[in-house]
Enzyme design. Structure first.
Site, PDB file in Angstrom:
ATOM      1  N   ASN A   1      14.403  -2.967   6.517  1.00 15.59           N
ATOM      2  CA  ASN A   1      14.872  -1.929   5.601  1.00 15.59           C
ATOM      3  C   ASN A   1      14.832  -0.596   6.336  1.00 15.59           C
ATOM      4  OD1 ASN A   1      15.447  -0.121   3.563  1.00 15.59           O
ATOM      5  ND2 ASN A   1      13.865  -0.830   2.166  1.00 15.59           N
TER       6      ASN A   1
ATOM      7  N   GLU B   1       2.117   1.506  12.096  1.00 16.42           N
ATOM      8  CA  GLU B   1       1.108   2.210  12.887  1.00 16.42           C
ATOM      9  C   GLU B   1       1.606   2.764  14.217  1.00 16.42           C
ATOM     10  OE1 GLU B   1      -3.061   0.187  12.023  1.00 16.42           O
ATOM     11  OE2 GLU B   1      -1.427  -1.231  11.782  1.00 16.42           O
TER      12      GLU B   1
ATOM     13  N   ILE C   1       0.821  -1.210   0.000  1.00 17.93           N
ATOM     14  CA  ILE C   1       0.000   0.000   0.000  1.00 17.93           C
ATOM     15  C   ILE C   1       0.860   1.267   0.000  1.00 17.93           C
ATOM     16  CG2 ILE C   1      -1.999  -1.097   1.032  1.00 17.93           C
ATOM     17  CD1 ILE C   1      -1.203   0.070   3.712  1.00 17.93           C
TER      18      ILE C   1
END
Length: 736
Positions: A627, A701, A468
């Site tokens: 990453n 989040e 996304i």
């Protein structure tokens, strides 16, 4: 041996496609004979449709059809599904229980009441203005306060209770009882919700902006009474969603039905205004927090009772106390969640659902209680942090929150804070320091993947999970590169199609932790096949033990002998070595969560009533950082979203119609570049091998949680004004 790839800052492998415009999103598929749909939306909040006059619209140029409850095809509802990790690959969950145009009932303003299909987008939009709808209007409930008065409260579940909080409260040395509120917030991703659908030979094909292609396929299969293998949903690229694209909304079903009716491909994109009505939002919340300590400042009672708005068409619970039950050590805890229906579209998950508004309340209350006791808020938190999950009676899988607090505090300069309110100044500006803990669940959910090593020496990876915009394409390539030694340009990653092995929803910050074990398992399975081909009769490594062949830089190795993957396959005239794997949900041996801390500096100029956040320093403990480049970007983006929650965002509804009045980017205010502070993010990088072999937990989040509280706490330190109702506006600070 090849250098490690996991843990190395890596540029996005899909970046060039996006910046050059080659990446195609849901509305970027110009199919032959494509028609365009445009909705007609209710202007009332509650009532019934008396009549629809579409004669003028149907006579307009290019109009193919006008659909509404009087002529819409019969569809089927989806069964109500309880989403468990075991069900996640086969679920068929929607966010709104009612089907589009299923009857004449209007339940909220902005509801679909008709759909115009035309040859061009402009023709469909123009004709929609001439569909005249007559309503019989009924009284509407338009706010959470009104809903609680008139509809009462409903149990929302997901609560928790231990000990006797009331008895402990009665004998406590210090108590705090406060109420905090948060408004409706709207996701507002850059890519608007869109569906491009067509039917061919009884099969439905859909390009959709969805965070869950497998679930979306299953929903459409149920709605149109099709076997799942006769529905394909594709979402290779998504312009974010923040949770609004987790589950199907009415527009997608309407577009698919319209395509079936007009017998041509149909594209339906929601206008920005309808992103505020019929595609979800974070609900309004009202939260009462009661805290108590003993004479030493240890928490002895915690009660967190929350109420949220929901719709009359579905029940949604914002679990604001999900963090409260475990973040701090306390023997007596009560958490409950209740909701109340009103005439508004159904709410849905928005980045860090429950935890974002919940930690605004909890971390504001913790700050208030610390100051009430005359204790440094940092010291008070550290003294009361839980060393294990007392709500589940489990050890943490990994928890470095004390180090996160200390690291961020040192980088921020908390030790230079003067505790007296309004005591720190720089010229005309009052300076405030505030902090807040952040917390989010860590999940690993079942995920399938396929890895194919091809005869040209490249690898193809497929998974029905979505990227996304968070970097999933890249971490998948990193995992394959780590295990095979192949260069990134030799690894092709395909995501976001329901035709691929089923993947998890791209939500809950579980994407990376879930997909990496599946990718690793599938890669190892493909390498096992490759080794078998190498040692079989006529192979390049005859007589060798397949299991003893090592892998390095895209080669199989046995002693001094090495052969590339391509050589192994070509020698046997075999096209591919394929492996598949399904990862499992993690069990209940530990409590899996991510942790962190935010420190915020605000500046308030009372002369011109200007409030700004000048600095944010955060330290985040999310296990292994796969990453660092993408991970830091995720936290920075979440911090910016937290600033929007703290200072700007609130959907405002007309008190008469109930329609949102700031339903655009001009008036629904989100932070822009000029609002951004200096942001300093430290990623602790402690692998959590109890969760998976990669040790990675979710990061998308957690960065938004606790940030609004840290801002509110800093505002109090600067101004002496305790704002318990978001957003924190200059009007609230100017009020006497």
């Amino acid at each position: 041996m090849s250098p490690p790839i996991i843990g190395t800052p890596t540029r996005r492998i899909d970046g060039r496609l996006k910046v050059t415009g080659a990446a195609r999103y849901a509305a970027d598929h110009p199919l032959p004979d494509l028609a365009y749909a445009y909705g007609v939306y209710s202007t009332i909040a509650n009532g019934r449709i008396v009549a629809i006059d579409d004669r003028q619209a149907r006579a307009m140029p290019g109009v193919v059809a006008v659909l509404h409850h009087g002529n819409f095809p019969d569809l089927h509802r989806t069964p109500d599904v309880a989403m468990t990790f075991k069900d996640i690959l086969s679920a068929a969950k929607v966010d709104e229980r009612r089907l589009p145009f299923e009857d004449d009932v209007v339940s909220y303003p902005g509801q679909f009441v008709a759909l115009v299909v035309a040859d061009t987008f402009e023709q469909a939009r123009a004709a929609a203005l001439f569909v005249h709808v007559e309503y019989a209007q009924a009284p509407a409930i338009k706010s959470l306060a009104q809903a609680l008065r008139e509809n009462g409260e409903r149990e929302g579940g997901r609560g928790h209770s231990r000990g006797d909080p009331e008895a402990a409260w009665q004998t406590a040395a210090t108590t705090l009882d406060q109420t905090y509120t948060t408004p409706v917030e709207t996701h507002s991703p850059m890519e608007m919700h869109a569906t491009t659908a067509y039917w061919r030979d009884g099969k439905l094909f859909v390009y959709e902006g969805t965070q869950g292609v497998v679930n979306h396929r299953n929903v459409l299969a149920n709605v149109f009474d099709l076997p799942p293998d006769r529905v394909e949903v594709h979402a290779p690229f998504i312009g974010s969603g923040f949770g609004s694209k987790l589950w199907p909304w009415p527009h997608s079903i309407a577009a698919c039905a319209a395509a079936k009716v007009v017998k041509r491909p149909v594209q339906l994109m929601l206008p920005r205004a309808q992103m505020f009505t019929t595609a979800g939002h974070r609900p309004e919340t009202l939260q009462r927090i009661r805290l108590a300590t003993d004479g030493d400042g240890k928490l002895v009672s915690i009660r967190h009772e929350s109420f949220n708005s929901t719709s009359t068409t579905d029940a949604y619970t914002e679990a604001c106390g999900g963090v409260t039950r475990s973040l701090y050590s306390c023997a007596n805890v009560l958490v409950n969640h209740k909701n109340s229906p009103l005439n508004r579209g159904t709410p849905t998950s928005m980045r860090a659902p429950g935890a974002a508004p919940g930690l605004f309340a909890l971390e504001s209350a913790i700050d208030e209680l610390a100051l009430l006791r005359g204790v440094d808020p940092l010291a008070f938190r550290k003294m009361n942090l839980a060393t294990r999950d007392e709500s589940l009676n489990l050890e943490w899988s990994s928890n470095h929150l004390p180090e996160a607090i200390d690291t961020a505090a040192e980088r921020f300069g908390w030790q230079g804070r003067n505790a007296q309110v309004g005591s720190m100044r720089d010229g005309d500006e009052l300076i405030g320091y505030g902090m807040g803990a952040c917390n989010w669940e860590a999940y690993q959910v079942p995920t399938d993947a396929r890895v194919i090593i091809r005869a040209d020496g490249s690898a193809l990876v497929q998974c029905g999970q979505q990227d996304i915009g968070t970097g999933t394409y890249t971490v998948v390539a990193q995992a394959v590169a780590q295990l095979t030694g192949l260069a990134f340009e030799r690894i092709e990653v395909e995501l976001g199609s329901s035709t691929f092995p089923p993947g998890a929803l791209a939500g809950g910050s579980w994407a990376t932790a879930s997909i990496l074990p599946a990718i690793a398992g599938a890669t190892r399975a493909a390498l096992t096949k490759l080794r078998e081909y190498a040692v079989m009769s006529g192979g390049l490594f005859p007589g060798h033990d397949a299991q003893r062949l090592s892998v390095d830089a895209g080669h199989l190795i046995a002693g001094d002998q090495r052969a590339s993957f391509a050589e192994v396959l070509r020698h046997q005239r075999i096209a591919r070595a394929e492996g598949t794997f399904q990862s499992e949900a993690k069990g209940g041996d530990f409590s899996y969560r991510s942790f962190g801390a935010h420190f915020v500096e605000v500046r308030w100029d009372p002369g011109i009533s200007r409030l700004r956040v000048a600095r944010v320093v955060s330290a985040i403990d999310v296990g292994k950082v796969v990453n660092p480049l993408a991970a830091r970007n995720q936290v920075e983006g979440a911090i910016v979203m937290g600033l929007g929650m703290a200072l700007f965002e609130a959907s405002q509804n007309d008190p008469h119609s109930g329609l949102p009045v700031n339903n655009n980017y001009a008036e629904y205010v989100v932070p822009v570049h000029a609002d951004l502070p200096d942001i300093d993010v430290t990623l602790l990088d402690y692998p959590d091998y109890n969760l998976s072999e990669f040790g990675a937990r979710g990061i998308g989040e957690i960065g938004v949680t606790g940030l609004a509280a840290a801002v509110a706490n800093a505002v109090y330190h600067a101004t002496g004004k305790r704002v318990r109702s978001l957003p924190i506006t200059k009007e609230k600070l100017m009020a006497v």
